[in-house]
Design a protein around this motif. Sequence first.
Motif, mmCIF file in Angstrom:
data_model
loop_
_atom_site.group_PDB
_atom_site.id
_atom_site.type_symbol
_atom_site.label_atom_id
_atom_site.label_comp_id
_atom_site.label_asym_id
_atom_site.label_seq_id
_atom_site.Cartn_x
_atom_site.Cartn_y
_atom_site.Cartn_z
ATOM 1 N N ILE A 77 0.842 -1.202 0.000
ATOM 2 C CA ILE A 77 0.000 0.000 0.000
ATOM 3 C C ILE A 77 0.875 1.250 0.000
ATOM 4 O O ILE A 77 0.607 2.217 -0.719
ATOM 5 N N ILE A 78 1.946 1.236 0.794
ATOM 6 C CA ILE A 78 2.861 2.376 0.823
ATOM 7 C C ILE A 78 3.433 2.611 -0.576
ATOM 8 O O ILE A 78 3.437 3.733 -1.072
ATOM 9 N N ALA A 79 3.906 1.552 -1.202
ATOM 10 C CA ALA A 79 4.549 1.674 -2.515
ATOM 11 C C ALA A 79 3.564 2.028 -3.618
ATOM 12 O O ALA A 79 3.788 2.957 -4.396
ATOM 13 N N GLN A 80 2.466 1.267 -3.708
ATOM 14 C CA GLN A 80 1.564 1.412 -4.840
ATOM 15 C C GLN A 80 0.561 2.550 -4.710
ATOM 16 O O GLN A 80 0.109 3.086 -5.722
ATOM 17 N N VAL A 81 0.216 2.914 -3.473
ATOM 18 C CA VAL A 81 -0.794 3.958 -3.308
ATOM 19 C C VAL A 81 -0.167 5.252 -2.790
ATOM 20 O O VAL A 81 -0.287 6.302 -3.419
ATOM 21 N N ALA A 82 0.519 5.201 -1.649
ATOM 22 C CA ALA A 82 1.038 6.422 -1.029
ATOM 23 C C ALA A 82 2.106 7.110 -1.879
ATOM 24 O O ALA A 82 2.026 8.318 -2.125
ATOM 25 N N PHE A 83 3.110 6.358 -2.329
ATOM 26 C CA PHE A 83 4.158 6.984 -3.147
ATOM 27 C C PHE A 83 3.573 7.536 -4.441
ATOM 28 O O PHE A 83 3.957 8.615 -4.881
ATOM 29 N N LYS A 84 2.657 6.805 -5.053
ATOM 30 C CA LYS A 84 2.024 7.272 -6.286
ATOM 31 C C LYS A 84 1.217 8.545 -6.022
ATOM 32 O O LYS A 84 1.282 9.512 -6.790
ATOM 33 N N MET A 85 0.478 8.554 -4.911
ATOM 34 C CA MET A 85 -0.383 9.681 -4.577
ATOM 35 C C MET A 85 0.413 10.950 -4.286
ATOM 36 O O MET A 85 0.058 12.037 -4.744
ATOM 37 N N TYR A 86 1.492 10.835 -3.533
ATOM 38 C CA TYR A 86 2.209 12.019 -3.074
ATOM 39 C C TYR A 86 3.456 12.367 -3.886
ATOM 40 O O TYR A 86 3.848 13.530 -3.921
ATOM 41 N N LEU A 87 4.094 11.383 -4.506
ATOM 42 C CA LEU A 87 5.321 11.667 -5.250
ATOM 43 C C LEU A 87 5.236 11.304 -6.728
ATOM 44 O O LEU A 87 6.157 11.571 -7.489
ATOM 45 N N GLY A 88 4.151 10.661 -7.128
ATOM 46 C CA GLY A 88 3.958 10.337 -8.535
ATOM 47 C C GLY A 88 4.821 9.191 -9.045
ATOM 48 O O GLY A 88 5.040 9.073 -10.245
ATOM 49 N N ILE A 89 5.319 8.350 -8.144
ATOM 50 C CA ILE A 89 6.136 7.200 -8.544
ATOM 51 C C ILE A 89 5.638 5.951 -7.823
ATOM 52 O O ILE A 89 4.922 6.046 -6.822
ATOM 53 N N THR A 90 6.025 4.802 -8.333
ATOM 54 C CA THR A 90 5.699 3.537 -7.687
ATOM 55 C C THR A 90 6.994 2.740 -7.513
ATOM 56 O O THR A 90 7.505 2.176 -8.481
ATOM 57 N N PRO A 91 7.540 2.728 -6.296
ATOM 58 C CA PRO A 91 8.773 1.966 -6.076
ATOM 59 C C PRO A 91 8.535 0.463 -6.182
ATOM 60 O O PRO A 91 7.422 -0.021 -6.007
ATOM 61 N N THR A 92 9.601 -0.260 -6.460
ATOM 62 C CA THR A 92 9.572 -1.708 -6.449
ATOM 63 C C THR A 92 9.749 -2.173 -5.014
ATOM 64 O O THR A 92 10.545 -1.614 -4.269
ATOM 65 N N VAL A 93 9.014 -3.203 -4.621
ATOM 66 C CA VAL A 93 9.099 -3.738 -3.257
ATOM 67 C C VAL A 93 9.820 -5.074 -3.287
ATOM 68 O O VAL A 93 9.520 -5.930 -4.127
ATOM 69 N N THR A 94 10.768 -5.240 -2.379
ATOM 70 C CA THR A 94 11.409 -6.542 -2.194
ATOM 71 C C THR A 94 11.341 -6.903 -0.718
ATOM 72 O O THR A 94 11.355 -6.028 0.140
ATOM 73 N N CYS A 95 11.238 -8.184 -0.437
ATOM 74 C CA CYS A 95 11.230 -8.672 0.939
ATOM 75 C C CYS A 95 12.632 -9.188 1.249
ATOM 76 O O CYS A 95 13.195 -9.963 0.475
ATOM 77 N N ASN A 96 13.173 -8.765 2.376
ATOM 78 C CA ASN A 96 14.556 -9.082 2.698
ATOM 79 C C ASN A 96 14.731 -10.073 3.842
ATOM 80 O O ASN A 96 15.843 -10.262 4.306
ATOM 81 N N SER A 97 13.644 -10.670 4.327
ATOM 82 C CA SER A 97 13.807 -11.596 5.446
ATOM 83 C C SER A 97 12.779 -12.720 5.378
ATOM 84 O O SER A 97 11.651 -12.514 4.942
ATOM 85 N N PRO A 98 13.172 -13.904 5.850
ATOM 86 C CA PRO A 98 12.222 -15.025 5.896
ATOM 87 C C PRO A 98 11.052 -14.750 6.856
ATOM 88 O O PRO A 98 9.960 -15.264 6.651
ATOM 89 N N ALA A 99 11.286 -13.913 7.857
ATOM 90 C CA ALA A 99 10.223 -13.577 8.805
ATOM 91 C C ALA A 99 9.202 -12.605 8.203
ATOM 92 O O ALA A 99 8.177 -12.325 8.816
ATOM 93 N N ARG A 100 9.493 -12.099 7.003
ATOM 94 C CA ARG A 100 8.611 -11.172 6.282
ATOM 95 C C ARG A 100 8.315 -9.903 7.070
ATOM 96 O O ARG A 100 7.200 -9.396 7.066
ATOM 97 N N ASN A 101 9.385 -9.387 7.741
ATOM 98 C CA ASN A 101 9.232 -8.128 8.457
ATOM 99 C C ASN A 101 10.253 -7.082 7.997
ATOM 100 O O ASN A 101 10.299 -5.991 8.540
ATOM 101 N N GLU A 102 11.076 -7.428 6.997
ATOM 102 C CA GLU A 102 12.047 -6.488 6.446
ATOM 103 C C GLU A 102 11.827 -6.366 4.947
ATOM 104 O O GLU A 102 11.798 -7.372 4.231
ATOM 105 N N PHE A 103 11.700 -5.123 4.493
ATOM 106 C CA PHE A 103 11.401 -4.864 3.087
ATOM 107 C C PHE A 103 12.264 -3.722 2.577
ATOM 108 O O PHE A 103 12.788 -2.932 3.360
#
Length: 181
Positions: A77-103
Amino acid sequence: MSRQGNRRPENPKISRELFVLTYGALVAQLCKDYEHDEDVNKSLETMGHSIGIRLVEDFLARSAVKKCRSYSETIEIIAQVAFKMYLGITPTVTCNSPARNEFSLILEKNPLMDFVEELPAGRSSLCYCSLLCGAIRGALEMIHLDAEVTFIQDALKGDDVTEIGIMFLKKTESKKHKRNK
């Protein structure tokens, strides 16, 4: 005769460009005010945190997103909605941990750097876009999510992209207020 005082600008790019230019002037002034990059970075992060705290209400009202059920849903939501809404871009999201708490949010193009080609001389420790980290941290705090938000890569320091790391620490409990009768 119609009133135009409350109308949004016809061209949102103009307001984004004004923000980017104003931000550049702010960073330049902070560099004059503070001798050490760490002080400038801290000031920008603190300002961003305050912005993030206030931005949440606007975001929730304008986006109509539902409550997220996971960290990965929140980061999307941060990447696809918030960044698009306020900065006009959509960053790529990657997950950096098996616990799925680091991105990571990977910005191929960072709009805050539209008019900046390099860091000022002698300012190699400056994190020009620390405001973004603070804004994300402040917004997450307002929805009861503690997170550590840092720059992993910075295009102004020679990296190919700008990468913002987000590590969710814990979900904070919202305080329930009892009404006095």
